[in-house]
Design an enzyme around this catalytic site. Structure first.
Site, PDB file in Angstrom:
ATOM      1  N   ASP A   1      -1.776   6.837   6.144  1.00 45.74           N
ATOM      2  CA  ASP A   1      -2.830   5.977   5.626  1.00 45.74           C
ATOM      3  C   ASP A   1      -3.154   4.994   6.751  1.00 45.74           C
ATOM      4  O   ASP A   1      -2.358   4.109   7.055  1.00 45.74           O
ATOM      5  CB  ASP A   1      -2.318   5.243   4.377  1.00 45.74           C
TER       6      ASP A   1
ATOM      7  N   LYS B   1     -12.856  -1.473   6.403  1.00 47.82           N
ATOM      8  CA  LYS B   1     -12.205  -2.436   7.292  1.00 47.82           C
ATOM      9  C   LYS B   1     -12.666  -2.215   8.726  1.00 47.82           C
ATOM     10  O   LYS B   1     -13.316  -3.080   9.306  1.00 47.82           O
ATOM     11  CB  LYS B   1     -10.688  -2.322   7.188  1.00 47.82           C
TER      12      LYS B   1
ATOM     13  N   TRP C   1       0.835  -1.212   0.000  1.00 50.52           N
ATOM     14  CA  TRP C   1       0.000   0.000   0.000  1.00 50.52           C
ATOM     15  C   TRP C   1       0.858   1.245   0.000  1.00 50.52           C
ATOM     16  O   TRP C   1       0.552   2.220  -0.693  1.00 50.52           O
ATOM     17  CB  TRP C   1      -1.002  -0.042   1.157  1.00 50.52           C
TER      18      TRP C   1
HETATM   19  N1  PMP Z   1      -4.325   1.443   2.042  1.00 51.01           N
HETATM   20  C1  PMP Z   1      -4.398   0.319   2.773  1.00 51.01           C
HETATM   21  C2  PMP Z   1      -3.503   0.175   3.968  1.00 51.01           C
HETATM   22  C3  PMP Z   1      -5.308  -0.687   2.412  1.00 51.01           C
HETATM   23  O1  PMP Z   1      -5.378  -1.819   3.123  1.00 51.01           O
HETATM   24  C4  PMP Z   1      -6.142  -0.497   1.286  1.00 51.01           C
HETATM   25  C5  PMP Z   1      -7.185  -1.510   0.869  1.00 51.01           C
HETATM   26  N2  PMP Z   1      -6.954  -2.813   1.139  1.00 51.01           N
HETATM   27  C6  PMP Z   1      -6.007   0.675   0.546  1.00 51.01           C
HETATM   28  C7  PMP Z   1      -5.107   1.624   0.965  1.00 51.01           C
HETATM   29  C8  PMP Z   1      -6.827   0.920  -0.672  1.00 51.01           C
HETATM   30  O2  PMP Z   1      -8.097   1.281  -0.260  1.00 51.01           O
HETATM   31  P1  PMP Z   1      -9.300   1.541  -1.262  1.00 51.01           P
HETATM   32  O3  PMP Z   1      -9.672   0.244  -1.846  1.00 51.01           O
HETATM   33  O4  PMP Z   1     -10.339   2.119  -0.331  1.00 51.01           O
HETATM   34  O5  PMP Z   1      -8.848   2.518  -2.272  1.00 51.01           O
END
Ligand code: PMP
Length: 357
Positions: free
Chosen positions: A169, A193, A101
């Protein structure tokens, strides 16, 4: 029967919250309408929206000078909006690379400006996050971006670096532990989540930062627009905000973030202990960085892992498969995941090991 759902996201929600939403789904408080059928500017929805903001401010003890925003486009759109709004001409942004991520956030920022990778955990899929003393920071950087919990590897920051403008994030660990918001410039998290259903992204921003946005950024993409309109510049996803409001009430009843942290620590400690006391299971993340939200481990072979996942599903322990990029086992035990599910998983692990170990 409800499953013990270990999904990494969209993830399990508190059963009480789902039942409450179900009870008022068709007729919200005698209005003859569902909350999702009403104007986002009407009396009923406004009360929910404002309560949701107030509950988040209360839970996180958010100081004056910060706004709580509900945005769309997931955490992924924040990867782009942050540099668009905050990375000024000629400036550098520092990013830590702790996994999949973080890497995505870095790639988006690189399209828009100059990025310094202040710490790189190295491997293709790292199993830890950086420590605060290994950061190679740029003087005068626009901000420092970290990923507080890497959902795929199961590694989590336990202590945050000091920075004039720290951005995090927190998609997979927001509201799972107390936090000093005053140490951050901006925090963001996709809702699916720890917060509620997919569809909204929670953003907590220090208001003065929003002033940095260049004139060339379109209105909808500016934090300032959403601060000034209380997230109602355009039609906010009303139902996800309503669900988040119910989740925040549920969290308050659990003793707030101190209360939920204790519950989360107990659940995670039990599961890590079960992994550590066996030679059959091997934890993936480096121990001092182990996440309390996403617990990852391996079995001796991929065949055994596939069998473990299939057998567990039959025992009502669902979605234990690790992320497709890394394999293995991943148990996501967010706030709403019941302790009884962790106990059931540990019993299953012992039986499986006795049979196959
Ligand atoms: N950052 C993290 C730490 C994540 O776990 C995720 C999704 N698994 C995201 C960003 C991406 O999120 P989204 O699908 O809401 O764009």
């Amino acid at each position: 029967m409800r499953a013990f759902n270990f999904s990494a996201g969209p993830a399990i929600l508190p059963e009480e919250v789902l039942k409450e939403a179900a009870a008022e789904l068709v007729d919200y408080k005698g209005t003859g309408m569902s909350i999702m059928e009403m104007s986002h500017r009407g009396k009923e929805y406004s009360a929910v929206h404002d309560e949701c903001v107030a509950n988040i401010k209360e839970l996180l003890n958010i100081p004056e000078g910060y706004s709580v925003l509900f945005m769309t486009g997931g955490a992924s759109s924040q990867f782009a909006l942050i540099p668009m709004n905050l990375l000024g001409e000629g400036q550098t942004a520092d990013y830590t690379n702790s996994g999949a991520w973080a890497k995505k956030a870095i790639q988006e920022a690189q399209m828009l400006g100059t990025v310094n990778v202040a710490a790189d955990c190295g491997k293709e899929i790292p199993t830890r996050v950086p420590t605060t003393d290994e950061l190679n920071l740029t003087d005068g950087a626009a901000y420092l971006h970290i990923t507080s919990n890497e959902t795929i590897s199961g590694a989590q920051w336990k202590e945050f670096p000091e920075h004039d403008c720290l951005i995090a994030d927190m998609s997979s660990d927001i509201l799972s532990r107390p936090l000093d918001v005053s140490k951050f410039g901006l925090i963001y998290a996709g809702a699916q989540k720890n917060l509620g259903p997919a569809g909204i992204t929670l953003v907590i921003i220090k208001d003065e930062l929003a002033e940095k946005c260049p004139e060339t950024v379109p209105t909808i993409m500016r934090y300032k627009t959403h601060i000034e309109s209380n997230s109602l510049y355009n039609t906010v996803p009303t139902f996800p905000v309503y669900m988040l409001c119910l989740v925040t009430r549920w969290l308050k009843a659990k003793g707030g973030l101190e209360g939920i942290e204790k519950i989360n620590e107990d659940k995670a400690a039990k599961l890590y202990a079960a992994i550590d006391e066996s030679d059959f299971y091997k934890g993936t993340a480096v121990p001092e960085f182990r996440s309390n939200m996403n617990i990852t481990w391996r079995l001796p072979t991929e065949e055994l892992e596939a069998e473990f996942i299939a057998e567990a599903a039959k025992a009502n322990l669902k979605t234990l498969k690790g992320h497709r990029s890394v394999g293995g086992i991943r148990a996501s035990i967010y706030n709403a995941f019941p302790a009884a599910g962790v106990d059931a998983l540990i019993s299953f692990m012992k039986e499986f090991e006795a049979k196959h170990g």
